[in-house]
Enzyme design. Structure first.
Site, PDB file in Angstrom:
ATOM      1  N   TYR A 165     -16.803   3.230   6.476  1.00 50.58           N
ATOM      2  CA  TYR A 165     -15.561   3.216   5.910  1.00 50.58           C
ATOM      3  C   TYR A 165     -15.354   3.554   7.744  1.00 50.58           C
ATOM      4  O   TYR A 165     -14.329   3.745   8.246  1.00 50.58           O
ATOM      5  CB  TYR A 165     -14.771   4.420   4.980  1.00 50.58           C
ATOM      6  CG  TYR A 165     -13.704   4.024   5.285  1.00 50.58           C
ATOM      7  CD1 TYR A 165     -12.439   3.302   5.317  1.00 50.58           C
ATOM      8  CD2 TYR A 165     -12.682   5.981   5.635  1.00 50.58           C
ATOM      9  CE1 TYR A 165     -10.610   3.714   5.088  1.00 50.58           C
ATOM     10  CE2 TYR A 165     -12.167   6.355   5.791  1.00 50.58           C
ATOM     11  CZ  TYR A 165     -10.143   5.002   5.508  1.00 50.58           C
ATOM     12  OH  TYR A 165      -9.383   5.407   5.815  1.00 50.58           O
ATOM     13  N   THR A 184      -8.128   7.205  10.962  1.00 46.79           N
ATOM     14  CA  THR A 184      -8.307   8.414  10.014  1.00 46.79           C
ATOM     15  C   THR A 184      -9.126   9.353  10.435  1.00 46.79           C
ATOM     16  O   THR A 184     -10.013   9.459  11.219  1.00 46.79           O
ATOM     17  CB  THR A 184      -9.673   7.726   8.436  1.00 46.79           C
ATOM     18  OG1 THR A 184     -10.042   9.316   7.735  1.00 46.79           O
ATOM     19  CG2 THR A 184     -10.486   6.716   9.148  1.00 46.79           C
ATOM     20  N   ASP A 185      -9.547  10.634  10.356  1.00 46.36           N
ATOM     21  CA  ASP A 185     -10.202  11.682   9.843  1.00 46.36           C
ATOM     22  C   ASP A 185     -12.088  11.563   9.845  1.00 46.36           C
ATOM     23  O   ASP A 185     -12.357  12.553  10.345  1.00 46.36           O
ATOM     24  CB  ASP A 185      -9.483  13.099   8.996  1.00 46.36           C
ATOM     25  CG  ASP A 185      -9.436  12.871   7.274  1.00 46.36           C
ATOM     26  OD1 ASP A 185      -9.726  11.301   7.189  1.00 46.36           O
ATOM     27  OD2 ASP A 185     -10.322  13.675   6.664  1.00 46.36           O
ATOM     28  N   LEU A 207      -6.718 -10.007   5.501  1.00 44.58           N
ATOM     29  CA  LEU A 207      -6.307 -10.111   6.657  1.00 44.58           C
ATOM     30  C   LEU A 207      -8.695 -10.488   7.031  1.00 44.58           C
ATOM     31  O   LEU A 207      -9.099 -10.296   8.148  1.00 44.58           O
ATOM     32  CB  LEU A 207      -6.155  -8.150   6.454  1.00 44.58           C
ATOM     33  CG  LEU A 207      -5.127  -8.329   6.158  1.00 44.58           C
ATOM     34  CD1 LEU A 207      -4.327  -6.884   6.281  1.00 44.58           C
ATOM     35  CD2 LEU A 207      -3.728  -8.692   7.645  1.00 44.58           C
ATOM     36  N   ALA A 211      -5.356  -1.585   5.651  1.00 42.78           N
ATOM     37  CA  ALA A 211      -6.814  -1.439   5.486  1.00 42.78           C
ATOM     38  C   ALA A 211      -7.817  -1.646   4.608  1.00 42.78           C
ATOM     39  O   ALA A 211      -6.843  -1.537   3.015  1.00 42.78           O
ATOM     40  CB  ALA A 211      -6.834  -0.351   6.160  1.00 42.78           C
ATOM     41  N   TRP A 271      -6.180  12.221   4.480  1.00 40.48           N
ATOM     42  CA  TRP A 271      -5.772  12.423   2.854  1.00 40.48           C
ATOM     43  C   TRP A 271      -4.374  11.979   2.322  1.00 40.48           C
ATOM     44  O   TRP A 271      -3.520  13.213   2.109  1.00 40.48           O
ATOM     45  CB  TRP A 271      -6.120  14.416   2.697  1.00 40.48           C
ATOM     46  CG  TRP A 271      -7.058  14.558   3.328  1.00 40.48           C
ATOM     47  CD1 TRP A 271      -8.566  14.052   3.567  1.00 40.48           C
ATOM     48  CD2 TRP A 271      -7.600  15.909   1.956  1.00 40.48           C
ATOM     49  NE1 TRP A 271      -9.652  15.355   3.298  1.00 40.48           N
ATOM     50  CE2 TRP A 271      -9.102  16.352   2.573  1.00 40.48           C
ATOM     51  CE3 TRP A 271      -7.848  16.684   1.673  1.00 40.48           C
ATOM     52  CZ2 TRP A 271      -9.998  17.581   2.546  1.00 40.48           C
ATOM     53  CZ3 TRP A 271      -8.333  17.864   1.461  1.00 40.48           C
ATOM     54  CH2 TRP A 271      -9.223  18.181   2.057  1.00 40.48           C
ATOM     55  N   GLY A 330       0.556  -1.145   0.023  1.00 39.59           N
ATOM     56  CA  GLY A 330       0.051   0.064   0.004  1.00 39.59           C
ATOM     57  C   GLY A 330       0.468   1.491  -0.406  1.00 39.59           C
ATOM     58  O   GLY A 330       2.220   1.383   0.297  1.00 39.59           O
ATOM     59  N   GLN A 331      -0.016   2.041   0.112  1.00 35.48           N
ATOM     60  CA  GLN A 331       0.446   3.805   0.045  1.00 35.48           C
ATOM     61  C   GLN A 331       2.286   3.570   0.696  1.00 35.48           C
ATOM     62  O   GLN A 331       3.619   3.961   0.978  1.00 35.48           O
ATOM     63  CB  GLN A 331       0.474   4.855  -0.546  1.00 35.48           C
ATOM     64  CG  GLN A 331      -1.161   4.925  -1.390  1.00 35.48           C
ATOM     65  CD  GLN A 331      -1.721   5.900  -0.736  1.00 35.48           C
ATOM     66  OE1 GLN A 331      -0.738   7.218  -1.296  1.00 35.48           O
ATOM     67  NE2 GLN A 331      -2.937   6.760  -0.505  1.00 35.48           N
TER      68      GLN A 331
END
Ligand SMILES: NC(=O)c1ccc[n+]([C@@H]2O[C@H](COP(=O)([O-])OP(=O)(O)OC[C@H]3O[C@@H](n4cnc5c(N)ncnc54)[C@H](OP(=O)(O)O)[C@@H]3O)[C@@H](O)[C@H]2O)c1
Length: 307
Positions: A134, A110-111, A46, A69, A159, A20-21
Site C-alpha cells: 500500500y 500516506t504516512d 479507477l 484510493a 490514521w 469514501g471517508q
C-alpha cells in the site's frame, strides 16, 4: 501556462471517490465553491485507464479533488496490481488530464511511505521507504503526480477516521458492543486525523489559491504533510475514544490491554513511528489542523448527533 481558470469564480469541481471517508466531507464543504460532480465506483472504475480519462473529459473540471484510493492495507499485499492501478495509474491519469486542462489537482497520500525508523516527526524531504505494498503504491502515485507537474497539491496524511466509513474509531465502537476486553497495539505511534479536519484544511487552501492569496502555482504546487496535531499510539487512541464515548454515546468501555505489534501479526508491516511534521504546510499556507484530541471530540459529537 495559460491564464489560470482556477482563479475564476464558480469553478467546476470534480470529486473522485465521493463516497469514501474524505470524499464525503469534501463534497459537503465544497458546496457553494462551485458546481460539483461527485463520482464513486458506481460511475467509474479507477482501475480502468480509459474510464478514468473519459471521466475528466466529460466533467471538464477546473479543480479535481482525488479522495479515492485503494486503502485496504493488508489486502494490498495480495492485490498488488490492483493497488497500483488505483494508487499510481489513476492519479497519474487524473494529473495528466488536469495538466492538459490547466486545472488544479489535489491528491492525498500516506504516512505509510515512511519506514518508521525516526523518533521525531517526519518532514517532506525525509527519504521514503515504504514497508508495505500500500505504502509503495501510494509513493508511486505521489511521484506520478509530481512528475506530471502543473497545478498540483499532494497532502500526505495519517490514521484517517471520521463519523463514516471504515476506520479505527467505528471499529472500536463496534467491538465495544461485541466484547468486554480488547488488546490494542501500543508500539505504533502516529497522528490520528479526521476526514472533517482534512476537508476543512483542503477547503481553506483551495479557496485561498482561488482568491490569489498564495501567489502563482510555482509558489505552492508541492507535497505537504497534513495531519491533526500531536501523536499517540493506537492503544492511547483507543483509551481516549472509550473515555469520551462512555460519556457521549453511553458506550460501555471494554478492558484494554496494550500489546506489541509482534503479538498482533498482520499481512502488511506497519511503521512504528509515522508522525508527520506539518511545519511546511503551516509556513506556506498559515494553517494548522486541530489537535487530535479535539478532532476526536468533534467526530464523537457528530456521531452523537447522528444517533
Ligand atoms: N484511511 C486512512 O487511514 C488513511 C491514512 C493515510 C492516508 N490516507 C489517504 O487519504 C485518502 C482518503 O482516504 P479515505 O480513508 O477517505 O479512503 P476510503 O474511505 O477508503 O475511500 C476511498 C474511496 O475510493 C473508492 N475506490 C476504491 N477503488 C476504486 C475504484 N477502482 N474505482 C472507483 N472508486 C474506487 C472507494 O470505493 P469503495 O468503498 O467502493 O471501495 C472509496 O469510496 C486516500 O488517498 C488514502 O490513501 C488514508
Amino acid at each position: 501556462m495559460s491564464e489560470s481558470p482556477t482563479t475564476t469564480n464558480n469553478p467546476r469541481i470534480l470529486i473522485v471517490g465521493n463516497a469514501g471517508q474524505l470524499g464525503r466531507e469534501l463534497e459537503r464543504i465544497f458546496l457553494g465553491v462551485g458546481p460539483i460532480v461527485g463520482v464513486d465506483r458506481e460511475s467509474v472504475d479507477l482501475a480502468d485507464a480509459e474510464q478514468t480519462r473519459e471521466l475528466v473529459r466529460r466533467a471538464a473540471p477546473d479543480i479535481i479533488l482525488n479522495a479515492a484510493a485503494y486503502t485496504a492495507v493488508d489486502r494490498a499485499e495480495s492485490e498488488r496490481d490492483l493497488a497500483y492501478a488505483i494508487n499510481e495509474q489513476a492519479p497519474r491519469i487524473l494529473a495528466e488530464e488536469a495538466f492538459q486542462r490547466n486545472a488544479l489537482f489535489v491528491h492525498y497520500s500516506t504516512d505509510y511511505v515512511f519506514d518508521g525508523s525516526k523518533s521525531t516527526p517526519w518532514i517532506e524531504s525525509d527519504a521514503p521507504h515504504p514497508l508495505n505494498v500500500y505504502g509503495a503504491s501510494k509513493l508511486a502515485g505521489e511521484r506520478a503526480v509530481e512528475n506530471t507537474g502543473g497545478k498540483f497539491l499532494i497532502f500526505r496524511t495519517s490514521w484517517v477516521y471520521g463519523p463514516h466509513g471504515n476506520n479505527f474509531l467505528l471499529t472500536m465502537l463496534r467491538l465495544a458492543r461485541e466484547r468486554d476486553r480488547l488488546s490494542i497495539v501500543d508500539d505504533q505511534v502516529g497522528g490520528p486525523t479526521t476526514s472533517i479536519e482534512l476537508a476543512r484544511a483542503t477547503h481553506s487552501i483551495v479557496t485561498g489559491i482561488l482568491a490569489g492569496r498564495f501567489g502563482a502555482p510555482g509558489d505552492w504546487a508541492s507535497l505537504y504533510h497534513m495531519t491533526c496535531r500531536g501523536s499517540v499510539s493506537w492503544f492511547g487512541f483507543a483509551q481516549a475514544i472509550f473515555a469520551r464515548a462512555a460519556q457521549l454515546l453511553a458506550t460501555k468501555p471494554p478492558a484494554l490491554t496494550p500489546i506489541a505489534t509482534k503479538d498482533y501479526p498482520t499481512p502488511a508491516a506497519r511503521p512504528h513511528y509515522s508522525v508527520l511534521s506539518n511545519a511546511k504546510l503551516q509556513a506556506r499556507f498559515g494553517i494548522e489542523l486541530s489537535p487530535w484530541e479535539s478532532a476526536l471530540e468533534e467526530a464523537l459529537q457528530a456521531l452523537r448527533i447522528a444517533g
